[in-house]
Design a protein around this motif. Structure first.
Motif, short mmCIF file in Angstrom:
data_model
loop_
_atom_site.label_atom_id
_atom_site.label_comp_id
_atom_site.label_asym_id
_atom_site.label_seq_id
_atom_site.Cartn_x
_atom_site.Cartn_y
_atom_site.Cartn_z
N TYR A 74 -10.97 -59.65 -59.18
CA TYR A 74 -12.37 -59.29 -59.28
C TYR A 74 -12.74 -58.06 -58.46
CZ TYR A 74 -12.68 -63.96 -61.26
OH TYR A 74 -12.49 -65.07 -62.03
N ASN A 75 -11.79 -57.54 -57.67
CA ASN A 75 -12.08 -56.43 -56.76
C ASN A 75 -13.27 -56.74 -55.86
OD1 ASN A 75 -10.07 -54.51 -57.14
ND2 ASN A 75 -11.11 -53.58 -58.88
N VAL A 76 -13.29 -57.95 -55.33
CA VAL A 76 -14.39 -58.40 -54.48
C VAL A 76 -13.86 -58.69 -53.08
CG1 VAL A 76 -16.06 -60.25 -54.07
CG2 VAL A 76 -15.76 -59.33 -56.36
N GLY A 310 -0.16 -59.25 -66.42
CA GLY A 310 1.23 -59.66 -66.50
C GLY A 310 2.16 -58.47 -66.27
N ASN A 311 3.32 -58.75 -65.69
CA ASN A 311 4.33 -57.71 -65.42
C ASN A 311 3.81 -56.65 -64.44
OD1 ASN A 311 6.98 -56.87 -65.83
ND2 ASN A 311 6.42 -55.45 -67.46
N LYS A 312 2.97 -57.08 -63.50
CA LYS A 312 2.40 -56.20 -62.49
C LYS A 312 2.76 -56.71 -61.10
CE LYS A 312 -0.10 -53.93 -65.65
NZ LYS A 312 0.14 -54.77 -66.85
N ILE A 313 2.75 -55.79 -60.13
CA ILE A 313 2.98 -56.13 -58.73
C ILE A 313 1.76 -55.68 -57.93
CG2 ILE A 313 4.45 -55.85 -56.70
CD1 ILE A 313 6.71 -55.01 -58.59
N TYR A 314 1.05 -56.63 -57.32
CA TYR A 314 -0.07 -56.30 -56.44
C TYR A 314 0.47 -56.08 -55.04
CZ TYR A 314 -4.48 -56.68 -58.96
OH TYR A 314 -5.57 -56.43 -59.76
N PHE A 315 0.21 -54.90 -54.49
CA PHE A 315 0.59 -54.60 -53.12
C PHE A 315 -0.62 -54.80 -52.20
CE2 PHE A 315 3.93 -52.43 -55.41
CZ PHE A 315 5.05 -52.60 -54.59
N SER A 316 -0.36 -54.87 -50.91
CA SER A 316 -1.46 -54.97 -49.92
C SER A 316 -1.94 -53.55 -49.61
CB SER A 316 -0.97 -55.67 -48.65
OG SER A 316 0.21 -55.06 -48.16
N MET A 317 -2.49 -52.91 -50.65
CA MET A 317 -2.97 -51.53 -50.56
C MET A 317 -4.32 -51.41 -51.26
SD MET A 317 0.44 -49.38 -51.66
CE MET A 317 2.06 -49.71 -50.98
N PHE A 318 -5.06 -50.37 -50.89
CA PHE A 318 -6.36 -50.12 -51.51
C PHE A 318 -6.50 -48.64 -51.85
CE2 PHE A 318 -6.96 -53.93 -49.04
CZ PHE A 318 -7.75 -54.72 -49.86
N HIS A 319 -7.19 -48.39 -52.97
CA HIS A 319 -7.65 -47.05 -53.29
C HIS A 319 -9.17 -47.11 -53.25
CE1 HIS A 319 -8.93 -43.80 -56.18
NE2 HIS A 319 -8.15 -43.14 -55.35
N ASN A 320 -9.77 -46.41 -52.29
CA ASN A 320 -11.17 -46.63 -51.95
C ASN A 320 -11.31 -48.11 -51.57
OD1 ASN A 320 -11.79 -43.93 -52.44
ND2 ASN A 320 -12.12 -44.32 -54.62
N GLU A 321 -12.11 -48.89 -52.29
CA GLU A 321 -12.24 -50.32 -51.97
C GLU A 321 -11.62 -51.19 -53.06
OE1 GLU A 321 -16.35 -51.06 -51.32
OE2 GLU A 321 -16.42 -49.93 -49.44
N ASN A 322 -10.83 -50.58 -53.92
CA ASN A 322 -10.24 -51.31 -55.04
C ASN A 322 -8.78 -51.64 -54.77
OD1 ASN A 322 -12.67 -50.97 -56.66
ND2 ASN A 322 -12.05 -48.84 -56.87
N GLY A 323 -8.37 -52.83 -55.23
CA GLY A 323 -6.99 -53.24 -55.05
C GLY A 323 -6.04 -52.37 -55.86
N VAL A 324 -4.77 -52.35 -55.47
CA VAL A 324 -3.76 -51.51 -56.10
C VAL A 324 -2.63 -52.39 -56.65
CG1 VAL A 324 -2.00 -49.74 -55.69
CG2 VAL A 324 -4.26 -49.51 -54.65
N PHE A 336 -8.55 -50.34 -60.61
CA PHE A 336 -9.69 -50.15 -61.50
C PHE A 336 -10.98 -50.53 -60.81
CE2 PHE A 336 -9.86 -54.64 -62.24
CZ PHE A 336 -8.58 -55.08 -62.52
N ASP A 337 -12.04 -49.87 -61.25
CA ASP A 337 -13.37 -50.03 -60.67
C ASP A 337 -14.29 -50.59 -61.75
OD1 ASP A 337 -15.97 -49.70 -59.67
OD2 ASP A 337 -15.36 -47.98 -58.45
N TYR A 338 -14.74 -51.83 -61.57
CA TYR A 338 -15.60 -52.45 -62.58
C TYR A 338 -16.94 -51.73 -62.71
CZ TYR A 338 -12.61 -56.62 -62.89
OH TYR A 338 -11.57 -57.48 -63.11
N LEU A 339 -17.52 -51.32 -61.59
CA LEU A 339 -18.85 -50.73 -61.63
C LEU A 339 -18.88 -49.41 -62.37
CD1 LEU A 339 -20.09 -51.54 -58.02
CD2 LEU A 339 -20.92 -52.54 -60.16
#
Length: 366
Positions: A74-76, A310-324, A336-339
């Motif tokens: 949710y990028n929250v 699916g087939n993605k790797i979430y790292f403990s990183m951020f671009h601005n305030e969004n997950g990477v 990605f930025d929902y807003l």
């Protein structure tokens, strides 16, 4: 005269209600249906208050004692409203269930429950034990079903020396295992790897050279190391900066993510022991129903938590305030930025922020 589209007749408040229940790829598909839906004042998805569909990234604000929880789908970001003094200037070392293993400096170790805010103190480290840099524990410290062992590895050892305590004891036990150095001089660990505490008190650790070490914790005797596999060749070794490991239950082994030093190139390997033989292969896909969540002190392989992840790797990183996350198909990092309905992509990690003290966690019922 053009015929009116069926989508044009849906009131804006209904569009907002629909969009607020969509996540990840579904949300972007919704905005692409037609021009009206793309420009309507729709509502970004809201993270559910109770049920969690994916691991969360917990981060300590060391200077304040405040805890942040990031929900990647949710990028929250949610934040504890009251600082916890004990957490000031602390660092996360490992996690299990609702419990974090924490430290202040080199000698003060303690457990913190991020649901109840309960704290369990551990005895201070003494002597050589103060130089331990790699930590893990076997089960929640309040478990009634089995003893909780806290284990630390001295990464400068060859093989690593071991520090152990069973929760409830008053002293740590330090084990210098240097007598094995001639036999196992090829296994090295400098702290770039995240160990896994498996069942039956066995710790799996991937060394800097790509081979595998198994540490067996014996309650009433000295712990023992066993090592498997040959080191990678020199060219591959030079590029490895971080090693992330996650349990792969379905394949009865582990997945290992290697991150290169400069640009952040990603390689994923599957490790599995077949008797005394280490089977090791590079893979290019997690399948479309799997997502990896990796951090230096804890990682998870999960069934796909949302469409498009699916087939993605979430790292403990951020671009601005969004997950990477990293896409294994396109070999790129994305956020990605929902807003703003924007997607950022990059072949490297140069523009990303990496919190110092963080770990992926999964809550359990108390």
């Amino acid at each position: 005269m053009e015929a009116a589209l069926w989508s044009d007749g849906i009131p804006s408040d209904i569009l907002g209600l629909i969009s607020s229940r969509l996540i990840a790829a579904e949300y972007f598909i919704f905005r692409a249906v037609c021009k009206k839906w793309r420009h309507a004042p729709v509502t970004p998805p809201h993270c559910p208050a109770q049920s969690e569909i994916s691991p969360r990234l917990i981060t300590m604000r060391g200077d304040t004692g405040i805890v942040d929880f990031f929900h990647p789908v949710y990028n929250v970001m949610t934040t504890t409203s009251i600082p916890i003094p004990k957490l000031m200037n602390s660092r996360i070392r490992s996690s299990k269930g609702n419990w974090l293993l924490m430290s202040h400096g080199d000698c003060d170790m303690f457990f913190f429950n991020f649901i109840s805010n309960e704290i369990i103190e551990l005895p201070d480290l003494q002597g050589e034990s103060r130089y331990i840099t790699c930590w893990m524990f076997s089960c929640p410290p309040n478990s009634s079903s089995s003893a909780c062992f806290v284990v630390g590895l001295k990464c400068s050892g060859n093989p690593p020396d071991v520090c152990i305590i069973k929760v409830g004891e008053t002293n740590w036990t330090f084990h210098n295992l240097s007598d094995l150095v001639d036999t196992y001089k090829r296994f090295e660990l400098t702290g770039c790897s995240s160990p896994i505490f498996f069942r039956n008190n066995i710790v799996y650790v991937v060394g800097d050279k790509g081979n595998l070490g198994l540490l067996t914790i014996n309650e009433n005797s000295t712990p023992s190391w066993e090592f498997y596999g040959k080191p990678f060749r020199g060219r591959r070794l030079k590029s490895i900066n971080y090693v992330f490991t996650a349990e792969d239950v379905e394949n009865k082994g582990i997945l290992v993510v290697f991150l290169s030093h400069h640009e952040g190139k990603v390689e994923v390997w599957r490790y599995k022991l077949n008797g005394e033989v280490l089977e090791r292969e590079e893979i290019t896909s997690l399948d479309n129903n799997k997502t990896l969540f990796v951090s230096l002190v804890g990682s998870y392989l999960k069934t796909c938590v949302a469409p498009g992840l699916g087939n993605k790797i979430y790292f403990s990183m951020f671009h601005n305030e969004n997950g990477v996350f990293y896409c294994l198909v396109n070999r790129k990092y994305y956020s990605f930025d929902y807003l703003d309905i924007k997607t950022y992509s990059s072949p490297n990690i140069f523009n990303f922020i990496r919190p110092i003290s963080c770990i992926w966690i999964e809550s359990e019922d108390e």
